[in-house]
Write an enzyme that holds these catalytic residues in place. Structure first.
Site, PDB file in Angstrom:
ATOM      1  N   ALA A  30      13.645  83.347  28.184  1.00 54.44           N
ATOM      2  CA  ALA A  30      13.526  82.377  29.270  1.00 54.44           C
ATOM      3  C   ALA A  30      14.066  81.004  28.885  1.00 54.44           C
ATOM      4  CB  ALA A  30      12.066  82.253  29.699  1.00 54.44           C
ATOM      5  N   SER A  52      16.187  80.595  25.815  1.00 57.28           N
ATOM      6  CA  SER A  52      17.401  80.698  25.007  1.00 57.28           C
ATOM      7  C   SER A  52      17.850  82.149  24.940  1.00 57.28           C
ATOM      8  CB  SER A  52      17.167  80.160  23.584  1.00 57.28           C
ATOM      9  OG  SER A  52      16.260  80.990  22.882  1.00 57.28           O
ATOM     10  N   GLY A  53      19.093  82.319  24.551  1.00 55.41           N
ATOM     11  CA  GLY A  53      19.637  83.648  24.335  1.00 55.41           C
ATOM     12  C   GLY A  53      20.404  83.669  23.034  1.00 55.41           C
ATOM     13  N   ARG A  54      20.622  84.854  22.507  1.00 55.41           N
ATOM     14  CA  ARG A  54      21.343  84.978  21.248  1.00 55.41           C
ATOM     15  C   ARG A  54      22.073  86.321  21.219  1.00 55.41           C
ATOM     16  NH1 ARG A  54      16.860  83.482  21.059  1.00 55.41           N
ATOM     17  NH2 ARG A  54      15.399  85.039  21.796  1.00 55.41           N
ATOM     18  N   ASP A  57      12.542  93.227  27.115  1.00 55.64           N
ATOM     19  CA  ASP A  57      12.564  92.741  25.739  1.00 55.64           C
ATOM     20  C   ASP A  57      11.361  93.200  24.929  1.00 55.64           C
ATOM     21  OD1 ASP A  57      10.804  91.084  27.124  1.00 55.64           O
ATOM     22  OD2 ASP A  57      11.981  89.267  26.810  1.00 55.64           O
ATOM     23  N   THR A 109       7.179  82.971  23.983  1.00 60.46           N
ATOM     24  CA  THR A 109       6.698  82.202  25.125  1.00 60.46           C
ATOM     25  C   THR A 109       5.440  82.854  25.692  1.00 60.46           C
ATOM     26  OG1 THR A 109       8.938  81.484  25.644  1.00 60.46           O
ATOM     27  CG2 THR A 109       7.304  81.306  27.392  1.00 60.46           C
ATOM     28  N   ASN A 160      -0.846  90.722  28.990  1.00 59.57           N
ATOM     29  CA  ASN A 160      -0.102  89.466  28.849  1.00 59.57           C
ATOM     30  C   ASN A 160      -1.060  88.329  28.539  1.00 59.57           C
ATOM     31  OD1 ASN A 160       1.861  91.181  30.117  1.00 59.57           O
ATOM     32  ND2 ASN A 160       2.971  89.357  30.741  1.00 59.57           N
TER      33      ASN A 160
END
Length: 495
Positions: free
Chosen positions: A13, A15-17, A240, A262, A299
């Site tokens: 949510a 960042s991405g890699r 994920d 997160t 969650n």
């Protein structure tokens, strides 16, 4: 074993890699090759994901790999769940996907329960009731007469949408679809009868496929522009958390997991869904895993609390590194304030530190016997809490509150687990926080095994390797992961 190279796009949510996984002479290695920011885009009072920005970063990464002469066997994509994009009859992406933190679904579950009782919905799907579940988003958009949804021929969940942008081929992968609140657990397909009962169009949903399905290859123009050629794109465990759990380096089934980022997702891996009155009352969810398993989990609001505090403090001119935050919490280890991390007031406040302080002050007189889910308190012999809490005290409060919440959820999990839970495996970015790991071990009274931090990307890569025939099942994957990545054990020191 021949040499193979796989690419994992792991999108979160914030960042991405992109990470390369290499299988060379039977050994596995991994390296990060690209990183990019991601954030909610607010337009006209609504929240969206800028999926075209994510796509542009994907293309930039692929161009870089092409320039570097990398030859890929396949590509896999994982993201968060529940959100989706709408595809028109001509194959065009219609608008931007709504973001799960958009409050437009507030109160929607209660409206649905007027037609379909909460117990009936849970019994049909086994999914925890959360405002942002896909079923509630679709209901809200349907009731509002959303023009984009009305024009859609199909919807694609986020990892499948990104795969579609790369390949032009559409699938609906199982692990992500399983989080939607619309899937029948027995058939592992969407419950069309349920959707029609709620006035939701079932025709926009594609048949569900299992992890390891080949989506297609890079579009011809993309294959040429990047120099990579027609690389296959594989539908890995697109959710994920499903990819992350596939990478838990456990030796047997006697474990619980905590995917820490997160969100904190705590659960167990079981062979079949657990759907009964007790699991419904505790709001546990049954989500798809690999090899036919179910992720029975809950969650828990995780590092979102700390991330939002850092954001506010940064705006006020106080920048803290994660190492500094740990030192701050350790210095205030004796601070007695506690909050319930899952209180709705912390979902998206304008000022997270102020919201935490207000919760502490408002609950400062709560008796110690009140469960954590209802308190943010001091015990009767603790000093009176003040309104002027320091940043360090807030960080300490967050860490302690998370550890105690983990204890509550683990105790509940043990009542459902068909085996004794002997260890907690903490994976994801939060596994690097040694202080929180130790406080968690102290609270739980069982060993905490921390690592690997990049579990999601590792699981993504391993599922591509399994599709290529390099590993047989999740246990062989886990043995290879345990041999490759160093983990750290935290033993309980106090209760």
């Amino acid at each position: 074993m021949d040499n193979h190279t796989f690419l994992a796009f792991d999108c979160g949510a914030t960042s991405g890699r992109a990470l390369l996984g290499r299988f060379t002479e039977g050994a596995f290695s991994m390296e990060e090759v690209y990183r990019f920011p991601n954030q909610v885009l607010e337009l006209g009072g609504s929240c969206y994901w800028n999926v075209w920005s994510i796509y542009e970063h994907f293309v930039s990464c692929l161009r870089k790999l092409g320039r570097d002469g990398v030859r890929l066997d396949s590509i896999g994509i994982d993201t968060w769940g529940v959100d989706f994009g709408c595809i028109g009859s001509d194959g065009t992406l219609l608008g931007l996907p709504r973001a799960y933190r958009d409050p437009y679904t507030a109160g929607v579950p209660e409206k649905i329960f007027e037609t379909l009782p909460r117990e009936a919905l849970y019994a049909a799907t086994g999914i925890q009731i959360m405002d942002f579940n896909t079923i509630f988003q679709l209901y809200a958009q349907t009731q509002a007469g959303d023009a984009v949804l009305a024009a859609a021929e199909s919807i694609l969940f986020m990892p499948d949408l990104l795969s579609y942008l790369l390949t032009g081929k559409a699938v609906c992968e199982y692990t992500d679809a399983s989080t939607s609140g619309m899937m029948d657990q027995a058939s592992r397909q969407f419950n069309t009868k349920l959707l029609r009962q709620l006035g939701i169009r079932p025709d926009v949903l594609l048949p569900i496929v299992q992890p390891g399905t080949r989506v297609g290859v890079l579009r011809p123009e993309l294959a040429a522009a990047t120099g990579l050629g027609p690389v296959p794109v594989i539908a890995v465990a697109g959710h994920d958390t499903a990819s992350a759990i596939a990478a838990v380096p456990a030796a047997d089934e006697h474990f619980a997991y905590l995917s820490s980022g997160t969100w904190s997702l705590m659960g167990i891996e079981v062979p079949a869904p657990i759907i009964n009155a007790a699991s419904a009352a505790a709001n546990f969810t049954n989500e798809g895993g690999i090899d036919g398993t179910t992720r029975f989990l809950k969650n828990i609001t995780g590092m979102w609390l700390l991330e939002q505090c850092r954001k506010k403090w940064h705006a006020e001119g106080r920048d803290y590194s994660y190492a500094q935050l740990v030192d701050m919490a350790r210095a205030e280890a004796a601070f007695s304030g506690r909050i319930n991390p899952d209180d709705p007031r912390f979902a998206n406040p304008a000022d997270m530190p102020a919201e935490i302080c207000a919760a502490l002050v408002g609950c400062s007189a709560a008796p110690v016997s009140v469960p954590l889910a209802k308190k943010c308190s001091r015990s009767e012999n603790r000093p009176q809490l003040r309104a002027d809490f320091s940043d360090a005290q807030i960080v300490s409060c967050i860490y302690h509150s998370l550890a105690e919440r983990y204890k509550e959820v683990l105790d509940l999990l043990q009542t459902f687990a068909p085996f004794p839970i002997e260890k907690l495996h903490v994976i994801g970015g939060g596994s690097a926080n040694e202080l929180l790991n130790q406080w968690t071990a102290d609270a739980l009274g069982i060993p905490v095994v921390a690592g690997p931090t990049e579990a999601t990307a590792i699981g993504n890569l391993m599922l591509q390797a399994r599709t290529a025939g390099l590993v047989a099942d999740r246990w062989q994957m886990r043995r290879l992961i345990a041999d490759t990545f160093q983990v750290k054990m935290f033993q309980p020191q106090r209760r």
